[in-house]
Write a protein that holds these residues in place. Structure first.
Motif, PDB file in Angstrom:
ATOM      1  N   VAL A   1      49.315  18.448  14.642  1.00  0.00           N
ATOM      2  CA  VAL A   1      50.691  18.140  15.068  1.00  0.00           C
ATOM      3  C   VAL A   1      50.344  18.834  13.234  1.00  0.00           C
ATOM      4  O   VAL A   1      49.509  18.696  13.089  1.00  0.00           O
ATOM      5  CB  VAL A   1      51.526  16.918  15.079  1.00  0.00           C
ATOM      6  CG1 VAL A   1      52.631  16.843  14.360  1.00  0.00           C
ATOM      7  CG2 VAL A   1      50.928  16.393  16.334  1.00  0.00           C
ATOM      8  N   SER A   2      51.437  20.256  12.844  1.00  0.00           N
ATOM      9  CA  SER A   2      51.768  20.491  11.823  1.00  0.00           C
ATOM     10  C   SER A   2      53.263  20.080  11.318  1.00  0.00           C
ATOM     11  O   SER A   2      54.043  19.927  12.181  1.00  0.00           O
ATOM     12  CB  SER A   2      51.354  21.887  11.462  1.00  0.00           C
ATOM     13  OG  SER A   2      51.602  22.451  10.728  1.00  0.00           O
ATOM     14  N   GLY A   3      53.196  19.884  10.478  1.00  0.00           N
ATOM     15  CA  GLY A   3      54.308  19.948   9.160  1.00  0.00           C
ATOM     16  C   GLY A   3      54.511  19.439   7.973  1.00  0.00           C
ATOM     17  O   GLY A   3      53.394  19.836   7.394  1.00  0.00           O
ATOM     18  N   SER A   4      55.830  19.556   7.421  1.00  0.00           N
ATOM     19  CA  SER A   4      55.884  19.332   5.558  1.00  0.00           C
ATOM     20  C   SER A   4      56.373  21.565   5.329  1.00  0.00           C
ATOM     21  O   SER A   4      57.038  21.578   3.965  1.00  0.00           O
ATOM     22  CB  SER A   4      54.487  18.794   4.963  1.00  0.00           C
ATOM     23  OG  SER A   4      54.081  17.867   5.459  1.00  0.00           O
ATOM     24  N   ALA A   5      55.832  21.871   5.898  1.00  0.00           N
ATOM     25  CA  ALA A   5      56.409  23.827   5.607  1.00  0.00           C
ATOM     26  C   ALA A   5      55.860  24.593   7.068  1.00  0.00           C
ATOM     27  O   ALA A   5      55.338  23.889   8.209  1.00  0.00           O
ATOM     28  CB  ALA A   5      55.012  23.755   4.629  1.00  0.00           C
ATOM     29  N   ALA A   6      56.445  25.753   6.742  1.00  0.00           N
ATOM     30  CA  ALA A   6      55.897  26.627   8.182  1.00  0.00           C
ATOM     31  C   ALA A   6      54.807  26.777   8.343  1.00  0.00           C
ATOM     32  O   ALA A   6      53.929  27.606   7.366  1.00  0.00           O
ATOM     33  CB  ALA A   6      57.156  27.913   8.276  1.00  0.00           C
ATOM     34  N   LEU A   7      54.180  26.587  10.120  1.00  0.00           N
ATOM     35  CA  LEU A   7      53.175  27.228  10.244  1.00  0.00           C
ATOM     36  C   LEU A   7      53.850  28.845  10.561  1.00  0.00           C
ATOM     37  O   LEU A   7      53.358  29.213  11.495  1.00  0.00           O
ATOM     38  CB  LEU A   7      52.702  26.232  11.339  1.00  0.00           C
ATOM     39  CG  LEU A   7      51.501  26.472  12.201  1.00  0.00           C
ATOM     40  CD1 LEU A   7      50.088  26.234  11.125  1.00  0.00           C
ATOM     41  CD2 LEU A   7      51.039  26.414  13.326  1.00  0.00           C
ATOM     42  N   PRO A   8      52.622  29.867   9.359  1.00  0.00           N
ATOM     43  CA  PRO A   8      52.929  31.038   9.993  1.00  0.00           C
ATOM     44  C   PRO A   8      52.166  31.110  11.646  1.00  0.00           C
ATOM     45  O   PRO A   8      50.915  30.424  11.949  1.00  0.00           O
ATOM     46  CB  PRO A   8      51.182  31.365   8.823  1.00  0.00           C
ATOM     47  CG  PRO A   8      51.495  30.467   8.107  1.00  0.00           C
ATOM     48  CD  PRO A   8      51.243  29.102   8.463  1.00  0.00           C
ATOM     49  N   VAL A   9      52.671  31.925  12.214  1.00  0.00           N
ATOM     50  CA  VAL A   9      52.699  32.434  13.562  1.00  0.00           C
ATOM     51  C   VAL A   9      51.469  33.003  13.478  1.00  0.00           C
ATOM     52  O   VAL A   9      50.104  32.609  14.632  1.00  0.00           O
ATOM     53  CB  VAL A   9      53.413  33.289  14.223  1.00  0.00           C
ATOM     54  CG1 VAL A   9      52.988  34.073  15.686  1.00  0.00           C
ATOM     55  CG2 VAL A   9      55.309  32.848  13.969  1.00  0.00           C
ATOM     56  N   HIS A  10      50.439  33.674  12.980  1.00  0.00           N
ATOM     57  CA  HIS A  10      49.068  34.590  12.564  1.00  0.00           C
ATOM     58  C   HIS A  10      48.827  32.369  13.355  1.00  0.00           C
ATOM     59  O   HIS A  10      47.238  33.005  13.911  1.00  0.00           O
ATOM     60  CB  HIS A  10      49.100  35.250  11.283  1.00  0.00           C
ATOM     61  CG  HIS A  10      47.734  35.731  11.412  1.00  0.00           C
ATOM     62  ND1 HIS A  10      47.134  36.361  13.123  1.00  0.00           N
ATOM     63  CD2 HIS A  10      46.357  35.313  10.617  1.00  0.00           C
ATOM     64  CE1 HIS A  10      46.018  36.746  11.719  1.00  0.00           C
ATOM     65  NE2 HIS A  10      45.379  36.721  11.209  1.00  0.00           N
ATOM     66  N   ASP A  11      48.348  31.910  12.371  1.00  0.00           N
ATOM     67  CA  ASP A  11      47.865  30.729  12.514  1.00  0.00           C
ATOM     68  C   ASP A  11      47.580  30.150  13.381  1.00  0.00           C
ATOM     69  O   ASP A  11      46.720  30.209  13.783  1.00  0.00           O
ATOM     70  CB  ASP A  11      47.462  29.914  10.845  1.00  0.00           C
ATOM     71  CG  ASP A  11      47.067  30.515   9.680  1.00  0.00           C
ATOM     72  OD1 ASP A  11      46.363  31.858   9.554  1.00  0.00           O
ATOM     73  OD2 ASP A  11      47.113  30.274   8.445  1.00  0.00           O
ATOM     74  N   HIS A  12      48.861  30.142  14.025  1.00  0.00           N
ATOM     75  CA  HIS A  12      49.431  29.459  15.204  1.00  0.00           C
ATOM     76  C   HIS A  12      48.314  30.067  16.133  1.00  0.00           C
ATOM     77  O   HIS A  12      47.284  29.358  17.107  1.00  0.00           O
ATOM     78  CB  HIS A  12      50.430  29.065  15.716  1.00  0.00           C
ATOM     79  CG  HIS A  12      51.562  28.512  16.540  1.00  0.00           C
ATOM     80  ND1 HIS A  12      51.894  27.512  16.508  1.00  0.00           N
ATOM     81  CD2 HIS A  12      50.522  29.410  18.158  1.00  0.00           C
ATOM     82  CE1 HIS A  12      52.851  26.840  17.976  1.00  0.00           C
ATOM     83  NE2 HIS A  12      51.830  27.827  19.223  1.00  0.00           N
ATOM     84  N   GLU A  13      48.437  31.266  16.327  1.00  0.00           N
ATOM     85  CA  GLU A  13      47.918  32.406  17.441  1.00  0.00           C
ATOM     86  C   GLU A  13      46.646  31.867  17.140  1.00  0.00           C
ATOM     87  O   GLU A  13      45.541  32.186  18.333  1.00  0.00           O
ATOM     88  CB  GLU A  13      48.630  33.910  17.584  1.00  0.00           C
ATOM     89  CG  GLU A  13      49.599  33.857  17.977  1.00  0.00           C
ATOM     90  CD  GLU A  13      50.339  33.361  19.615  1.00  0.00           C
ATOM     91  OE1 GLU A  13      49.561  32.757  20.323  1.00  0.00           O
ATOM     92  OE2 GLU A  13      51.556  33.919  19.604  1.00  0.00           O
TER      93      GLU A  13
END
Ligand code: MCA
Ligand code: AMP
Length: 456
Positions: free
Chosen positions: A228-240
């Motif tokens: 789970v990620s939070g507190s700021a936006a998780l960049p799509v590049h890192d997600h992928e």
């Protein structure tokens, strides 16, 4: 834990508010749990607070005691508050009336959060907000007592303290704090039974960077039940990148100190990159245009400010009725300042923020005003403006725009950074210095931050 915090609670009864020197250690969990059992509001303090930051927080919250681990290194600013060393191995019993004696509206925590100007404000979080948000997350994430959570989040903010410590306690599970964030610690914890990982996007970025050369990490992340990620936006590049290397998608949830958690991707939902999911049970959410019109379109394009209402909200800023009133609409909706769109199935996608005077760096919210004030203390600085700009690791980095007092010998970045790190906190230090001969100002004399590249 019950024995240690029960013993502490017996000493805290009637203590008013207590400050907690929130190092990432067992004592912080015991201190906060003890305060909750005693019905006393706890004020978690960043142990890396600067000399300028602590005084206003202590003056505003007026704690009767400071709870700290034995041997904690305390700066001069807090030494005036009577110290109570927390014994994490004390034996006591939970006071008999602990579970029935308090009102849901009683304050549980006062968490300080940066605003655009002035010193941080204390968000008063009632007991009901904590229980509501944690129960909503249990529903969304199928979070139970069988889960073992691991993380390395600081314990003086909502993410690490409420979700990361009180969450497992409410659900009867376990938490293993890593002390310090790193891919090795994450691998070790997940390999030895941890089922969930919480982190800010900077942490997931660092995991994504480490993954190509680290098969053990990839295996460990692949085996987790929830990332789970939070507190700021998780960049799509890192997600992928994480999805490609582990087969697992990181779930994003969206919250705020004042509101606790508002939305999340559900454990059984689709973790669509760049989205923060749907409103949690009990949370009302709407998007509103500048003129007050509600955005009803679920088209992924129409933008509005996120406003929320529900039992997850704080009761107000301590001693700041003006700021509290300004934060709510006349009909009781909290203005988050975050700007979003909604997709066809109701998923929320955050696209920006209204304020140009806030920076989110490493998941920390940083007010431009307090950094500007700190910079102006330096003789070498005539004028200063602070903005955030995109950073692959930190999300945003703090940029100091400075008009030097003497253009022939301008201040160095190191000089500014060490001053801010000492006066405020290391995470607030500028990472970039840009020298100017004058700041761009409008006819009213206000610095035009958007022309400095701030804002989205
Ligand atoms: C470097 N350092 C310095 C200086 N330069 N110290 C003093 N003066 C200097 N000039 C030191 C730092 O103190 C630190 O020391 C080390 O160098 C590295 O610092 P830095 O690069 O700033 O940070 P990092 O260690 O790389 O931290 C990245 C991080 C951190 C771990 C991701 O940003 C972090 O913990 N973020 C979490 C924020 C968070 O929990 N936010 C939740 C709020 P040392 O290494 O000794 O420490 S939001 C919230 O709660 C809402 C409800 C929500 O939605 O979640
Ligand atoms: P804080 O005031 O430190 O609690 O930070 C709250 C702010 O963090 C929110 O108003 C958002 O701007 C931001 N935030 C939290 N979670 C997310 C997320 N998943 N995606 C984007 N922004 C987020």
């Amino acid at each position: 834990l019950a024995a240690a915090s029960g013993a502490l609670a017996a000493r805290l009864r009637g203590a008013g508010r207590v400050a907690v020197w929130a190092t990432p250690e067992l004592e912080t969990a015991v201190a906060v749990t003890g305060a909750l059992l005693a019905g006393v509001a706890a004020v978690p303090l960043n142990p890396k607070s600067g000399e300028r930051e602590l005084a206003p927080i202590l003056a505003d919250s007026a704690p009767s005691l400071l709870l700290a681990a034995p041997g904690a290194e305390l700066p001069p600013g807090v030494r005036d508050v009577p110290l109570l060393e927390v014994d994490a191995y004390a034996t006591g019993t939970v006071p008999e009336d602990a579970y029935g004696a308090y009102d849901d509206e009683d304050p549980a925590l006062v968490v300080y959060t940066s605003g655009t100007t002035g010193p941080p404000k204390g968000a008063v979080l009632p007991r009901r907000a904590l229980t509501t948000t944690l129960d909503a997350l249990a529903d969304a994430w199928q979070w139970t007592g069988d889960d073992v959570l691991t993380h390395a989040l600081p314990l003086f903010h909502v993410h690490g303290l409420v979700l990361g410590v009180l969450g497992p306690l409410r659900h009867g599970g376990e938490v293993r704090h890593l002390g310090r964030f790193g891919p090795e610690g994450v691998t070790r914890a997940l390999d030895s039974g941890a089922t969930m990982l919480f982190g800010v996007p900077t942490m997931y970025h660092r995991l994504a960077e480490a993954l190509p050369g680290d098969l053990e990490l990839a295996k460990a992340l692949a085996g987790a039940r929830l990332l789970v990620s939070g507190s700021a936006a998780l960049p799509v590049h890192d997600h992928e990148r994480i999805a490609a290397a582990t087969g697992r998608r990181v779930l994003e949830r969206y919250g705020m100190t004042e509101t606790l958690m508002n939305t999340s991707v559900r454990a059984d939902g689709e973790a669509r990159p760049g989205t923060v999911g749907v409103p949690l049970p009990g949370v009302e959410l709407r998007l509103v245009e500048d003129d007050g019109t509600e955005v009803t379109a679920l088209d992924g394009e129409s933008v509005g400010e996120i406003q929320v209402r529900g039992p997850n909200l704080f009761t107000g800023y301590l001693n700041r009725p003006d700021a509290t009133a300004a934060a709510f609409t006349a009909d009781g909706w909290f203005r988050t300042g975050d700007v979003a769109v909604r997709e066809a199935d109701g998923y929320v996608r955050i696209v920006g923020r209204k304020a140009t005077d806030l920076v989110k760096s490493g998941g920390y919210k940083i007010g431009a005003g307090e950094i500007e004030n700190a910079l102006l203390e330096l003789d070498s600085v005539r004028e200063a403006a602070v903005t955030g700009e995109p950073d692959p690791d930190l999300g945003e980095r703090v940029v100091a725009w400075v008009v030097p007092a003497d253009p022939q010998s301008p201040p160095s970045l190191e000089e500014l950074a060490s001053h801010v790190a000492r006066r405020l906190a290391p995470h607030k230090r500028p990472r970039v210095l840009r020298l100017l001969s004058a700041l761009p100002r409008n006819d009213m004399g206000k610095v035009m931050k958007r022309s400095l590249g701030a804002g989205s």
